[in-house]
Design an enzyme around this catalytic site. Structure first.
Site, short mmCIF file in Angstrom:
data_model
loop_
_atom_site.label_atom_id
_atom_site.label_comp_id
_atom_site.label_asym_id
_atom_site.label_seq_id
_atom_site.Cartn_x
_atom_site.Cartn_y
_atom_site.Cartn_z
N SER A 132 24.67 22.04 34.12
CA SER A 132 25.35 23.16 33.48
C SER A 132 25.90 22.73 32.12
CB SER A 132 26.52 23.65 34.36
OG SER A 132 27.32 24.58 33.66
N SER A 154 19.57 33.80 45.16
CA SER A 154 20.05 34.60 44.02
C SER A 154 20.09 33.74 42.77
CB SER A 154 21.44 35.18 44.30
OG SER A 154 22.39 34.13 44.46
N GLY A 155 20.36 34.39 41.63
CA GLY A 155 20.57 33.68 40.38
C GLY A 155 19.42 32.80 39.96
N ILE A 156 19.76 31.61 39.48
CA ILE A 156 18.75 30.67 38.97
C ILE A 156 17.77 30.27 40.07
CG2 ILE A 156 18.42 28.33 38.06
CD1 ILE A 156 21.05 28.65 36.58
N GLY A 157 18.28 30.09 41.29
CA GLY A 157 17.41 29.67 42.39
C GLY A 157 16.32 30.68 42.68
N THR A 179 17.22 24.69 47.04
CA THR A 179 18.52 25.03 47.62
C THR A 179 19.17 26.13 46.79
OG1 THR A 179 19.89 23.46 46.36
CG2 THR A 179 18.75 22.61 48.32
N GLY A 180 19.96 26.96 47.45
CA GLY A 180 20.59 28.07 46.74
C GLY A 180 19.57 29.02 46.16
N ALA A 181 18.56 29.37 46.98
CA ALA A 181 17.39 30.09 46.47
C ALA A 181 17.48 31.60 46.60
CB ALA A 181 16.13 29.60 47.20
N TYR A 207 34.59 22.51 38.85
CA TYR A 207 33.17 22.80 38.58
C TYR A 207 32.64 21.90 37.47
CZ TYR A 207 28.90 25.33 37.40
OH TYR A 207 27.58 25.66 37.14
#
Length: 224
Positions: free
Chosen positions: A172, A12-15, A8-10, A194
């Protein structure tokens, strides 16, 4: 058979970095599914991954973890597409932009927490949360509840006899116990949504591990 991996959330960034790493280790042995809120960004991410790994099989799945109906639709689609799920990476998340609280700053100057305040920004940097159409706090729904709902809906393809699936949840360093309260689990009254959601994620991950361990122990008892 290829291992089925959903992230999931793939886009950009860490994904996206995770997807790149997975394919660099095993391009042809994986069926990778990118679960993203924004279809156009997901398509761009897929194109970038295929440019680096032309032999890879990369599917797309539209899913917004802040929306209950979107998660339910996506989970149903996953169960139709795949007869199993080997890895589920729960990475999607949002963090509101922090805002400076001048009143909290001046109060903190004359308190015992002044050093912590300057070192971490705790108490002077606040975040404004929103509310989803489902009536949930947006950060809580996106980072935690949507993923929990996804796990429960995907149990038929995650929990199968004689096969092990792995669930990995992105946490996190901002996960802070002081930001979380069981009496305000959605963090409606706080200023650090967050941090609260990530600490709750850690708690839920531990609980899921304990539940899985208990289930496996009971199965072993039944076998013997």
């Amino acid at each position: 058979m290829k291992k089925v991996v959903l992230v999931t959330g793939a886009n950009s960034g860490i994904g996206l970095a995770l997807c790149e790493r997975l394919l660099s280790h095993d391009t042809e042995g994986l069926l990778l599914c990118l679960a993203c809120r924004n279809v156009q960004r997901a398509q761009a991410a897929r194109a970038a991954l295929l440019a680096s790994h032309p032999a890879a099989q990369v599917d797309l799945l539209q899913m917004d973890t802040s929306s209950v109906s979107s998660v339910l639709r996506a989970a149903q689609e996953v169960k139709v597409r795949y007869n199993r799920l080997d890895y589920l990476y729960l990475n999607a998340g949002i963090m509101p932009n922090p805002e400076f609280d001048a009143k909290a700053f001046f109060r903190g100057l004359f308190s015992s927490k002044v050093i912590t305040m300057f070192a971490t920004g705790d108490g002077i940097l606040t975040q404004k949360d929103g509310v989803t159409p489902d009536g949930l706090q947006q950060v809580f729904a996106t980072n935690l509840f949507g993923h929990f709902l996804l796990i429960r809906e995907l149990e038929p393809v995650l929990c199968q006899e004689g096969r092990t699936s792995q669930l990995v949840w992105t946490s996190s360093s901002n996960a802070n116990r002081s930001a979380f309260s069981l009496e305000d689990i959605q963090h409606r009254r706080g200023t650090q949504p967050y941090s609260s959601s990530k600490y709750a994620t850690d708690l839920l991950s531990l609980s899921l591990n304990q539940i899985i361990f208990i289930c496996l122990r009971e199965r072993m008892r039944q076998v013997h």
